[in-house]
Design an enzyme around this catalytic site. Sequence first.
Site, mmCIF file in Angstrom:
data_model
loop_
_atom_site.group_PDB
_atom_site.id
_atom_site.type_symbol
_atom_site.label_atom_id
_atom_site.label_comp_id
_atom_site.label_asym_id
_atom_site.label_seq_id
_atom_site.Cartn_x
_atom_site.Cartn_y
_atom_site.Cartn_z
ATOM 1 N N PRO A 90 0.779 -1.246 0.000
ATOM 2 C CA PRO A 90 0.000 0.000 0.000
ATOM 3 C C PRO A 90 0.813 1.299 0.000
ATOM 4 O O PRO A 90 0.788 2.076 0.959
ATOM 5 C CB PRO A 90 -0.827 -0.137 1.275
ATOM 6 C CG PRO A 90 0.053 -0.928 2.189
ATOM 7 C CD PRO A 90 0.752 -1.916 1.293
ATOM 8 N N CYS A 91 1.490 1.575 -1.099
ATOM 9 C CA CYS A 91 2.284 2.803 -1.203
ATOM 10 C C CYS A 91 1.404 4.055 -1.170
ATOM 11 O O CYS A 91 1.893 5.141 -0.871
ATOM 12 C CB CYS A 91 3.155 2.774 -2.464
ATOM 13 S SG CYS A 91 2.257 2.432 -3.980
ATOM 14 N N HIS A 92 0.116 3.900 -1.414
ATOM 15 C CA HIS A 92 -0.804 5.043 -1.383
ATOM 16 C C HIS A 92 -1.060 5.541 0.040
ATOM 17 O O HIS A 92 -1.608 6.632 0.214
ATOM 18 C CB HIS A 92 -2.132 4.675 -2.063
ATOM 19 C CG HIS A 92 -2.853 3.533 -1.414
ATOM 20 N ND1 HIS A 92 -2.471 2.216 -1.599
ATOM 21 C CD2 HIS A 92 -3.909 3.507 -0.566
ATOM 22 C CE1 HIS A 92 -3.279 1.432 -0.911
ATOM 23 N NE2 HIS A 92 -4.152 2.196 -0.264
#
Length: 162
Positions: free
Chosen positions: A125-127
């Site tokens: 989950p880089c967001h």
Amino acid sequence: MPGRTFDTALGLCTVAWEGREVTGFRLLGGDQASVPEGDVPAWVQPLIARVRQHLAGAPEDYTDLPFAFSRVSAFQGEVYRGALQVKAGQTLTYGGLARAIGQPVAAARAVGTALGQNPWPLLVPCHRFVGADGTLTGFSAPGGIKTKLRLLALEGAQLFAE
């Protein structure tokens, strides 16, 4: 390398695998009425179902997936493993992630670079990462920050604007 493109509530996505490892994932966006399912290994089918659930508003956790970490640098692997610990509805600064993986806060830029090269956006989950002042920074998927904001809202993250 085998892969499959599939429909979701947020548009098209693609998952790639080799053997029994997930080698890539992309949020493609766009709309298509129907994408044939075709031959997908039995272990990939539940992943596609989970992504569809996630993007329909029922967040999933992907820490159990067999990511092909051998395809990224040791530092990137550390960053991605650390990112997996930030759960839906949460955000963390790049410096906070640096500290969480045992690096100095000064490594925040390197952490951001690694997240920008993430081969598994959404799954890793880089967001969920924001600037030191809480601002939303870049996102490599189509739609950029707008897509990042949409994913965070979908996951129930509490974001406040001035």
